[in-house]
Design an enzyme around this catalytic site. Sequence first.
Site, short mmCIF file in Angstrom:
data_model
loop_
_atom_site.label_atom_id
_atom_site.label_comp_id
_atom_site.label_asym_id
_atom_site.label_seq_id
_atom_site.Cartn_x
_atom_site.Cartn_y
_atom_site.Cartn_z
N HIS A 155 46.23 48.10 43.58
CA HIS A 155 47.07 47.98 42.40
C HIS A 155 46.94 48.87 41.34
O HIS A 155 45.56 49.73 41.52
CB HIS A 155 47.23 46.39 41.91
CG HIS A 155 45.78 45.95 41.52
ND1 HIS A 155 45.27 46.27 40.49
CD2 HIS A 155 45.06 44.90 42.03
CE1 HIS A 155 44.03 45.59 40.42
NE2 HIS A 155 44.10 44.58 41.37
N HIS A 201 42.96 49.23 40.30
CA HIS A 201 42.11 50.23 40.90
C HIS A 201 42.63 51.60 40.73
O HIS A 201 41.72 52.49 40.57
CB HIS A 201 42.24 49.97 42.40
CG HIS A 201 42.28 48.54 42.90
ND1 HIS A 201 43.15 47.67 43.59
CD2 HIS A 201 41.12 47.48 42.76
CE1 HIS A 201 42.86 46.42 43.70
NE2 HIS A 201 41.63 46.25 43.28
N CYS A 225 30.94 31.51 42.16
CA CYS A 225 32.37 31.74 42.79
C CYS A 225 32.57 32.61 43.50
O CYS A 225 31.99 33.67 43.27
CB CYS A 225 33.00 32.21 40.96
SG CYS A 225 34.69 32.75 41.39
N CYS A 252 34.63 36.03 42.28
CA CYS A 252 33.89 36.93 41.62
C CYS A 252 32.65 37.29 42.47
O CYS A 252 31.91 38.35 42.17
CB CYS A 252 32.85 36.20 40.34
SG CYS A 252 33.83 35.50 38.96
N CYS A 282 36.55 28.86 37.19
CA CYS A 282 36.31 30.27 36.80
C CYS A 282 37.53 30.79 35.92
O CYS A 282 38.80 30.87 36.75
CB CYS A 282 36.02 30.94 38.05
SG CYS A 282 36.15 32.85 37.67
N HIS A 284 39.30 33.50 38.25
CA HIS A 284 39.94 33.36 39.49
C HIS A 284 40.62 31.96 39.61
O HIS A 284 41.21 31.56 40.77
CB HIS A 284 39.02 33.60 40.44
CG HIS A 284 38.48 34.85 40.62
ND1 HIS A 284 37.36 35.40 39.92
CD2 HIS A 284 38.95 35.91 41.17
CE1 HIS A 284 37.23 36.60 40.32
NE2 HIS A 284 38.01 37.06 41.16
N LYS A 343 47.62 38.43 32.50
CA LYS A 343 46.71 39.23 33.37
C LYS A 343 47.46 39.37 34.63
O LYS A 343 48.07 38.56 35.31
CB LYS A 343 45.31 38.10 33.63
CG LYS A 343 44.32 38.99 34.21
CD LYS A 343 43.00 38.52 34.29
CE LYS A 343 41.97 39.13 34.75
NZ LYS A 343 41.79 39.54 36.29
N LYS A 374 47.37 38.55 41.85
CA LYS A 374 48.38 38.10 42.87
C LYS A 374 48.75 36.77 42.84
O LYS A 374 50.34 36.77 43.13
CB LYS A 374 47.30 38.38 44.48
CG LYS A 374 47.95 39.41 45.15
CD LYS A 374 47.37 39.07 46.46
CE LYS A 374 45.98 38.65 46.93
NZ LYS A 374 45.23 39.04 48.08
N1 MSP Z 1 33.76 45.56 44.96
C1 MSP Z 1 33.50 45.22 43.59
C2 MSP Z 1 32.65 46.69 43.18
C3 MSP Z 1 31.43 47.17 43.71
S1 MSP Z 1 30.94 48.79 43.06
C4 MSP Z 1 29.76 48.92 43.54
C5 MSP Z 1 34.66 44.94 42.81
N2 MSP Z 1 35.80 45.39 43.34
S2 MSP Z 1 37.28 44.73 42.80
O1 MSP Z 1 38.06 45.43 43.96
O2 MSP Z 1 37.15 43.42 42.81
O3 MSP Z 1 37.48 45.60 41.73
C6 MSP Z 1 37.44 46.87 41.42
C7 MSP Z 1 37.73 47.57 40.20
O4 MSP Z 1 39.24 47.18 39.76
C8 MSP Z 1 36.71 46.91 39.18
O5 MSP Z 1 36.37 48.05 38.28
C9 MSP Z 1 37.71 46.04 38.07
O6 MSP Z 1 37.44 46.20 36.60
C10 MSP Z 1 39.29 46.57 38.45
N3 MSP Z 1 40.37 46.11 38.37
C11 MSP Z 1 40.87 44.92 38.80
N4 MSP Z 1 41.74 44.46 38.06
C12 MSP Z 1 42.00 45.17 37.14
C13 MSP Z 1 43.06 45.27 36.03
N5 MSP Z 1 44.01 44.31 35.90
N6 MSP Z 1 43.01 46.16 35.01
C14 MSP Z 1 42.00 47.37 35.29
N7 MSP Z 1 41.34 47.23 36.16
C15 MSP Z 1 40.91 45.88 36.98
O7 MSP Z 1 34.62 44.52 41.80
#
Ligand code: MSP
Length: 490
Positions: A36, A39, A144, A147, A161, A164, A315, A318
């Site tokens: 999304h 990422h 959690c 997390c 949490c 989540h 926020k 999903k």
């Molecule tokens: N797998 C771990 C990271 C390990 S790095 C050694 C992880 N993955 S994640 O898929 O949950 O999140 C990845 C990134 O996406 C994080 O930096 C997180 O901040 C970002 N985002 C997830 N939702 C977000 C928003 N709504 N807005 C901006 N970024 C956010 O954590």
Amino acid sequence: MKEARKSSRDDVKYCHTMNQKYYVTTPIYYVNDIPHIGHTCTTLAADALARFAKQQGKEVFFLTGTDEHGAKVVEAASKEGVPPQEFCDQVSQRFRDIWPRLNIQNDYFIRTTNPKHKEIFSRLINQLYDQGEIYKKKYGGWYCVGCEKYITEKDLVDGKCPDHNRPPIWQEEENYFFKLTKYVPILIEAIQNPHSPYYYQVEPEAKRNEVLSRLKDDVIDISISRANVPWGIPIPWDKEQTTYVWIEALCNYYSALEINNRLDFWAKDVEIDHLVGKEILWFHAAVWPAMLIALNLPLPKRIFAHNFYMVDGQKMSKSLGNVIAPEEMIKRYGVDGTRYLIYTSFPHTNDSDVGWSRFTEKYNSDLANGLGNLVSRVARLCEKAQLEHKPEVQFECPNEFTHAVNNLKFDQALAYIWEKITQVDKTFNEQEPWKQSGEALKKTLRTSVTSLHEIAYLLTSFLPQTAEQIKEQFTGEIQARTPLFPKIDA
Ligand code: MSP
């Protein structure tokens, strides 16, 4: 704007930056979720920094990938009724498919289920164990799965949490621990003192202060293994336990380079830049540097943590069904339209509230009516005047612009370019070339065309395809073409 005058001094400077190496990374994304814009914004940020560094003559390695172990992935796989590896293959593929579609040019895509990553990680963790950095103890806490970490009771809202919206589970088991607390004084010094041999930057400033205050207040040794999560890398000296997913995930930044025989990018003089979201800063700014110090390996130079995207005040998640997927944006706004909208809304220091209607409005005003319209108008008159153009001016990025890009202030960098676009438009209107003819007309058009080349040069790191199209359209015989950014119905 500067005339290209190639002097031997310029050559020296060029050779110097050629030797400079830049290594930029994104977090590796969990495969429990599909890509999304949360990422996407980090991966696009890394892409702009990588392209910009290349434009400055640096040698670049840009890494992204997927994080495929842990309880969270097993949970998601079983919901789909698919074995974990098959599930990882499918979801990881979605990430690998979408980045090229956005013209993101990462040099490698790491997957933590790659056997080579497992091998390299096992070697590193063994080294820490042999050095006495790891010990075993019984531990109980609220965990959690969302997390993938223990959380404290004070973090809970109504017993759940808040990130989540689910209750944590009580976990009590005997695990291995890394002596994080031992490194606290070195980490505080490393973040605060530029003369520390371990100096690294945590940015922006507010995030750096958060890390420092936690380091000064609230650190315990970190558990690095799990007794009941079979989907993980086995602890090499105790096959009854697997590695805690975060510990091996952090090592991807190192293992990816070793897999590619590019450990020359994990060196003291390399600018190593980790881009992360705010909720995972602690792992990157405290746990990872402590592990590296213990392993006697160089540290990253900067860890930059951004905020979150919110969708119409909520926020993005999903369960709320308000997730904005990059594919949907590409369908509406095209590749560079999507890139522009993400860069200009990048949640640098605060959360960024976005929504479809605001995206469409911005697209129409800045891209369709702004840049796109200017390009079309200039091209039409050039075609009529049969203007041919040979670009001779070489451009440089002004300090103000460079500073904004390097500090991930993408909205400022793009605002700088858009001020130029407005200026060119204004001059064009004032000169009224449609009323001119002969040499006067050609002179006016040449000035606008040169400005468009400069705009294209500055756009290279953000909208690479558009930058190329403008350069190509305004070189040689100039012709009008279909609009770069067709207007969209709101
Ligand atoms: N797998 C771990 C990271 C390990 S790095 C050694 C992880 N993955 S994640 O898929 O949950 O999140 C990845 C990134 O996406 C994080 O930096 C997180 O901040 C970002 N985002 C997830 N939702 C977000 C928003 N709504 N807005 C901006 N970024 C956010 O954590």
